[in-house]
Design a protein around this motif. Structure first.
Motif, short mmCIF file in Angstrom:
data_model
loop_
_atom_site.label_atom_id
_atom_site.label_comp_id
_atom_site.label_asym_id
_atom_site.label_seq_id
_atom_site.Cartn_x
_atom_site.Cartn_y
_atom_site.Cartn_z
N VAL A 58 0.85 -1.20 0.00
CA VAL A 58 0.00 0.00 0.00
C VAL A 58 0.88 1.24 0.00
N VAL A 59 0.69 2.06 -1.03
CA VAL A 59 1.48 3.29 -1.12
C VAL A 59 0.57 4.50 -1.17
N ALA A 60 1.11 5.61 -0.67
CA ALA A 60 0.33 6.85 -0.67
C ALA A 60 1.05 7.90 -1.50
N GLN A 61 0.26 8.82 -2.02
CA GLN A 61 0.86 10.02 -2.60
C GLN A 61 0.05 11.20 -2.11
N ILE A 62 0.74 12.31 -1.83
CA ILE A 62 0.01 13.46 -1.31
C ILE A 62 0.09 14.63 -2.29
N ALA A 63 -1.04 15.26 -2.49
CA ALA A 63 -1.13 16.38 -3.42
C ALA A 63 -0.41 17.59 -2.84
N PRO A 64 0.05 18.51 -3.72
CA PRO A 64 0.78 19.68 -3.24
C PRO A 64 0.03 20.47 -2.17
N SER A 65 -1.28 20.63 -2.35
CA SER A 65 -2.00 21.53 -1.44
C SER A 65 -2.29 20.91 -0.08
N MET A 94 -0.69 10.46 -13.35
CA MET A 94 0.65 10.17 -13.90
C MET A 94 1.48 9.38 -12.90
N LEU A 95 1.46 9.85 -11.65
CA LEU A 95 2.27 9.18 -10.63
C LEU A 95 1.74 7.76 -10.38
N SER A 96 0.43 7.61 -10.35
CA SER A 96 -0.14 6.28 -10.14
C SER A 96 0.25 5.33 -11.27
N VAL A 106 -2.72 1.90 -4.55
CA VAL A 106 -2.32 3.32 -4.53
C VAL A 106 -3.43 4.19 -3.94
N VAL A 107 -3.05 4.95 -2.92
CA VAL A 107 -4.01 5.86 -2.29
C VAL A 107 -3.57 7.30 -2.54
N GLY A 108 -4.44 8.09 -3.11
CA GLY A 108 -4.15 9.51 -3.31
C GLY A 108 -4.75 10.32 -2.18
N PHE A 161 -5.63 2.76 -11.93
CA PHE A 161 -4.24 3.09 -11.56
C PHE A 161 -4.19 3.60 -10.13
N THR A 162 -5.19 4.41 -9.75
CA THR A 162 -5.29 4.87 -8.36
C THR A 162 -6.44 4.10 -7.74
#
Lengths: 584, 170
Positions: free
Chosen positions: A226-233, A328-330, A350-352, A376-377
Motif C-alpha cells: 500500500v502506497v500513498a501520494q500526497i497532493a501539493p495543497s 501520472m504518478l499512479s 495506490v491511495v491519493g 491506476f489509483t
C-alpha cells in the motif's frame, strides 16, 4: 462615499453608506449569528437567524440584507431577539435528524454550533420529519436531503461561483428539496464533482463519498503493497485540522503520519506535477511551433475537465492531453516502480491524499485503468478523510518528527509545490517552457504576474522574441468568462490555466472545514495556504521541473524523451463530450 | 439538435421569437405555458429542450415547473375531470365526490388512468357557487353533483365519444 452614523448595542458606529447592519456590527466586534449568509454569495435571507431589533421598525430585521441608515438604533441581543433566534433554530431542529453523534459533521456543524451558542438546551416539540433516501449515485458527493435546512448556500455556490447551475430548489413549502434538475441522481446530472456544495453546507446535507473503510482494509491486508501520494495543497492545509495556524507547511509530518498509519511507501504527487510540467511544456512549445489548437488549456483539475466535457465539448481539442499529476504518478507506480521493486502491479494499492472530491471521480474514468482492469489509483481520500484517519488512529500529528518521501518518485522541484494554488501550474509551466523556447536559463523564476489570482487574471509574458498571452482562472464562472473570450477569437491566447475551485486546490472541495472564527473559503485562509506553498518553493534548491534529477533519470531509463510514444501511452489521455449538456 | 427537435414547430418558433427580445430567459414561464398548451403537460424531454434552446439552466426550468401548481408534469387524460374543492363546494360534500371518482377510476388525485382517457384534478372556486358542488370535465360543467351520479357522468362522457380511446401521445 457618504458616512452613516448609527448606534449598535449602545455603541456609536460610523460606516460607509450601503453597509449592512451585519457588516457594521462586525466593525465593533459583534458577530451576529447567521446560517444562510456567505460573504462571497448573493443574499438569500432564508434562515432569518441574523435578525436584529431596529428602533421604530415594526418587525425584526435581517441584518444580512438591511442597509444602515443615519441615526439607526439597533439591538443585536435584546431578550426578545435572543428568544426569537432560539425559536428559529429550534424550529429548524424540529425538522432535522437527531443523529449528531453519528453524523459526519459532528463537532464541525454550523447548526449544531448555533444551537449550542444560542442556548438551545431542550427540545420542546418534535416536528414531522421529512424523509428522503440517501443519494449515493455520485462517485464523489453524497446528498442527504434529510439534513438539508434549505439555506441554499450550495445552490448559490453551484451557480454563482461555479457556473454549473446543477442544484436548484424543487417543489415548494414543506416539500421543498435541493436537487439537480428533475430530481435526477447526481451521477446523471451536470455535476462536475467539485465538492464546493460540501464546503459551503452548514450541516451534512452534502458529504464526500468516503474511502476510509477501503483504505483501512488495504492497510490490514499483508498481500497488498500500500502506497500513498500526497497532493501539493495537502501540506499547506492539513495542519489546520490539528490546530496549527493556517498557512503552516506540514509536508514532512504528513509523511510520518502516513508511515505510522502503515503505508509501505510514501510518494509525492509533486513528482507527478514535475512530470506534468515537462510533458505539458513540450506540448505547448509544439503547439506554438505548429500554431495549432491554441490556447492550450491545462488538464490537472478534474472538476474543470468534467465542466469542459459537459459545458464546452467544442474546446476538447484545446485541452492538454496530459493526465493529472496524481494519475501520472499512479501510472508510474504500477509500471516503473513495480518493475524497479519486482512487484506485481495487481498487488500495489495506490491511495491519493487529495484536496479534491472530483479526484474520486477521476480515478474511475475508464481511461485511467490498467490493461488488466484495475484503476491506476485505487482510492482517493480527501484532506478531511485523511485527517480523520490520523485522529482515529490516535496519532498526535503536531508532535510527529519529520520524515522524507521515498524515491525515486518522491523528490520534487519547487515548481511542483505551486500546483496547489491558482496560477501555480502556469508559473511552473512557464519556468520550463521559457527555457525550452529561448534555450537560455531564466534570470527570474518568479512569475509574480500570475500569482494571487482572485478569480481571473490575464498576463503577457515576454519569452525571448515572443510574447505569450496567458490567463489564469479559478472558480468556473471565471473559467467561463475567459473561455468565451477565447471563442470570440479577438485575442490569441497561448496558455490558460483553469482550476475548478476558488483559489485552486488550496480551496478544494475536500479541504479542512474552517476552524473557529473563519468562514468557508475565507479569502484570507486561501491566501495563507497559498503562501505556504510559495514559501516551500522559495526554499528549494531545484525550482524548475525539468531540472528534477529523478525526472531526468526517469526519461533516461524508462520513458525516452518528453512526448515519446511511451510517454504518450502512459502519461496522456483523452476526453469525451458528456450528457446532459450544461447551460452556462 | 435543431434537426431532431421534440417540440412542435410552433413552440420552436415562439422560442426563436423570445430569443430575439431582451432578456429571453424571462420568457421561460411563457414558453412553458406554450409547451403545456400543445402537449397538456411538461415532459422532461421537452423541458430539457426548452432549457437548451432558451439557454436557461435545466435546473431552473425544473425548479419553476414544480413551483407553480398549474404546470402539469404528467400526461393529462383525454378527459380532464376537475372537482371543485372551494369552500362552497366542499361544504356541500365535494370531498365525497372526489372519493367517488377515485374509486370509480381507480386513480389518485393528480393521476391519469392507464388507458389515457381520464385524469383527476382538483380546483379551487370556479365562481359558480350557486351550482355547488361543481365538477368540470374539459370545458363542460356539471352542477349539483352527487357521488351517486359519478358513474353515470363518466358513462355519458364516454357515450358521446365516437373513438372511445385516447389519442396516442405526441
Amino acid at each position: 462615499m457618504k458616512k452613516i452614523k448609527l448606534t449598535i448595542d449602545n455603541t456609536p458606529v460610523t460606516v460607509p453608506e450601503q453597509t449592512t447592519i451585519m457588516e457594521a456590527a462586525q466593525t465593533i466586534g459583534i458577530h451576529i449569528p447567521r446560517l444562510c449568509y456567505h460573504p462571497d454569495l448573493s443574499l438569500e435571507g432564508a434562515c432569518r437567524i441574523c435578525i436584529v431589533e431596529v428602533d421604530g421598525a415594526r418587525t425584526f430585521q435581517t441584518s444580512c440584507s438591511t442597509e444602515v441608515r443615519e441615526g439607526m438604533t439597533i439591538q443585536t441581543n435584546s431578550p426578545e431577539i435572543r428568544q426569537a433566534r432560539r425559536d428559529l433554530v429550534e424550529l429548524i431542529l424540529d425538522n432535522h435528524p437527531q443523529d449528531c453523534q453519528t453524523c459526519e459533521r459532528d463537532g464541525q456543524c454550523e447548526l449544531q454550533n448555533l444551537a449550542y451558542t444560542l442556548g438551545v438546551r431542550e427540545r420542546l416539540y418534535e416536528g414531522e420529519r421529512k424523509t428522503f433516501p440517501l443519494e449515493t449515485s455520485s462517485l464523489s458527493v453524497i446528498r442527504d436531503s434529510e439534513k438539508c435546512i434549505l439555506c441554499y448556500r450550495c445552490v448559490r455556490m453551484c451557480s454563482e461561483v461555479q457556473g454549473v447551475h446543477n442544484l436548484t430548489q424543487m417543489h415548494r413549502g414543506v416539500k421543498t428539496v435541493v436537487t439537480p434538475a428533475f430530481e435526477a441522481p447526481l451521477a446523471d446530472s451536470v455535476c462536475i464533482n467539485c465538492g464546493q456544495c460540501i464546503n459551503v453546507c452548514p450541516t451534512a446535507a452534502f458529504q464526500e463519498k468516503r474511502f476510509t473503510d477501503e483504505v483501512w482494509a488495504a492497510l490490514a491486508d499483508p498481500a497488498k503493497h500500500v502506497v500513498a501520494q500526497i497532493a501539493p495543497s495537502i501540506r499547506a492545509a492539513i495542519g489546520e485540522d490539528f490546530g496549527l495556524p493556517a498557512g503552516t507547511p506540514a509536508t514532512f509530518q504528513t509523511v510520518t503520519a502516513l508511515r505510522r498509519l502503515g503505508f509501505d511507501a510514501v510518494f509525492d504527487t509533486n513528482f507527478g506535477a514535475d512530470l506534468t510540467v515537462v510533458e505539458e511544456a513540450h506540448e505547448l512549445v509544439l503547439r506554438i511551433k505548429k500554431n495549432e489548437n491554441l490556447p492550450l488549456l491545462t488538464s490537472c483539475s478534474p472538476g474543470w475537465i468534467s465542466y469542459m466535457e459537459h459545458f464546452y465539448p467544442e474546446l476538447i481539442p484545446h485541452a492538454s492531453s496530459c493526465r493529472s499529476p496524481m494519475t501520472m504518478l499512479s501510472v508510474l507506480l504500477k509500471t516503473y516502480y513495480a518493475e524497479l521493486k519486482s512487484l506485481d502491479p495487481k498487488n500495489i494499492y495506490v491511495v491519493g491524499i487529495m484536496p479534491c472530491t472530483a479526484k474520486k471521480f477521476e480515478i474511475f474514468r475508464p481511461e485511467h485503468y490498467t490493461a488488466t482492469g484495475q484503476p491506476f489509483t485505487d482510492a482517493v481520500l480527501t484532506t478531511r478523510e485523511f485527517a480523520w484517519m490520523v485522529k482515529a488512529y490516535g496519532i498526535d500529528f503536531t508532535k510527529l518528527p519529520d520524515n522524507d518521501f521515498d524515491n525515486p518518485l518522491g523528490f520534487s522541484s519547487g515548481a511542483a509545490d505551486l500546483f496547489g494554488t491558482t496560477g501555480g501550474v502556469m508559473e511552473a509551466t512557464l519556468r520550463t517552457a521559457a527555457e525550452k523556447i529561448t534555450g537560455e536559463p531564466l534570470r527570474d523564476l518568479n512569475f509574480t504576474q500570475v500569482r494571487q489570482v482572485e478569480g481571473l487574471k490575464e498576463a503577457s509574458i515576454k519569452v525571448g522574441s515572443q510574447t505569450l498571452n496567458v490567463a489564469v482562472a479559478n472558480g468556473l464562472t471565471n473559467a467561463q468568462t475567459i473561455l468565451e473570450k477565447v471563442k470570440a477569437g479577438k485575442k490569441q491566447y497561448h496558455l490558460i490555466e483553469l482550476m475548478a475551485c476558488p483559489g485552486g486546490c488550496v480551496g478544494g472541495g475536500g479541504q479542512p472545514y474552517p476552524s473557529e472564527g473563519r468562514y468557508v473559503l475565507d479569502r484570507d485562509l486561501i491566501r495563507l495556504r497559498a503562501q505556504a506553498l510559495y514559501m516551500i518553493d522559495e526554499k528549494k534548491k531545484v525550482r524548475k521541473s525539468h531540472e528534477n534529477p529523478f525526472i531526468l533519470e526517469l526519461y533516461e531509463n524508462f520513458l525516452g524523451r518528453p512526448g515519446s510514444e511511451k510517454a504518450h501511452h502512459l502519461l496522456h489521455t483523452h476526453y469525451t463530450p458528456r450528457e446532459p449538456r450544461g447551460i452556462k | 439538435m435543431t434537426n431532431q427537435s421534440t417540440l412542435h414547430p410552433d413552440v420552436v418558433a415562439f422560442i426563436e421569437e423570445c430569443l430575439g427580445r431582451e432578456h429571453p430567459e424571462s420568457f421561460l414561464m411563457a414558453v412553458l405555458h406554450k409547451v403545456q398548451d400543445y402537449y397538456g403537460f411538461l415532459s422532461q424531454a421537452h423541458m430539457y429542450e426548452v432549457a437548451q434552446r432558451l439557454q436557461v439552466p435545466t435546473s431552473t426550468v425544473s425548479g419553476v415547473s414544480t413551483f407553480y401548481h398549474f404546470f402539469r408534469l404528467k400526461p393529462r387524460g383525454k378527459y380532464a375531470i376537475s372537482v371543485c374543492l372551494g369552500t362552497a363546494c366542499f361544504v356541500k360534500g365535494a370531498d365525497n365526490i372526489l372519493e367517488a371518482f377515485k374509486t370509480e377510476l381507480g386513480i389518485e388525485l393528480g393521476e391519469t388512468t392507464k388507458d389515457g382517457l381520464y385524469s383527476l384534478e382538483n380546483t379551487r372556486c370556479l365562481g359558480v357557487c350557486g351550482l355547488a358542488p361543481v365538477v368540470t370535465i374539459n370545458d363542460k360543467v356539471f352542477s349539483q353533483v352527487t357521488p351517486q351520479q359519478v358513474p353515470e357522468i363518466l358513462n355519458r362522457v364516454l357515450s358521446q365519444d365516437t373513438e372511445k380511446t385516447a389519442p396516442t401521445p405526441a
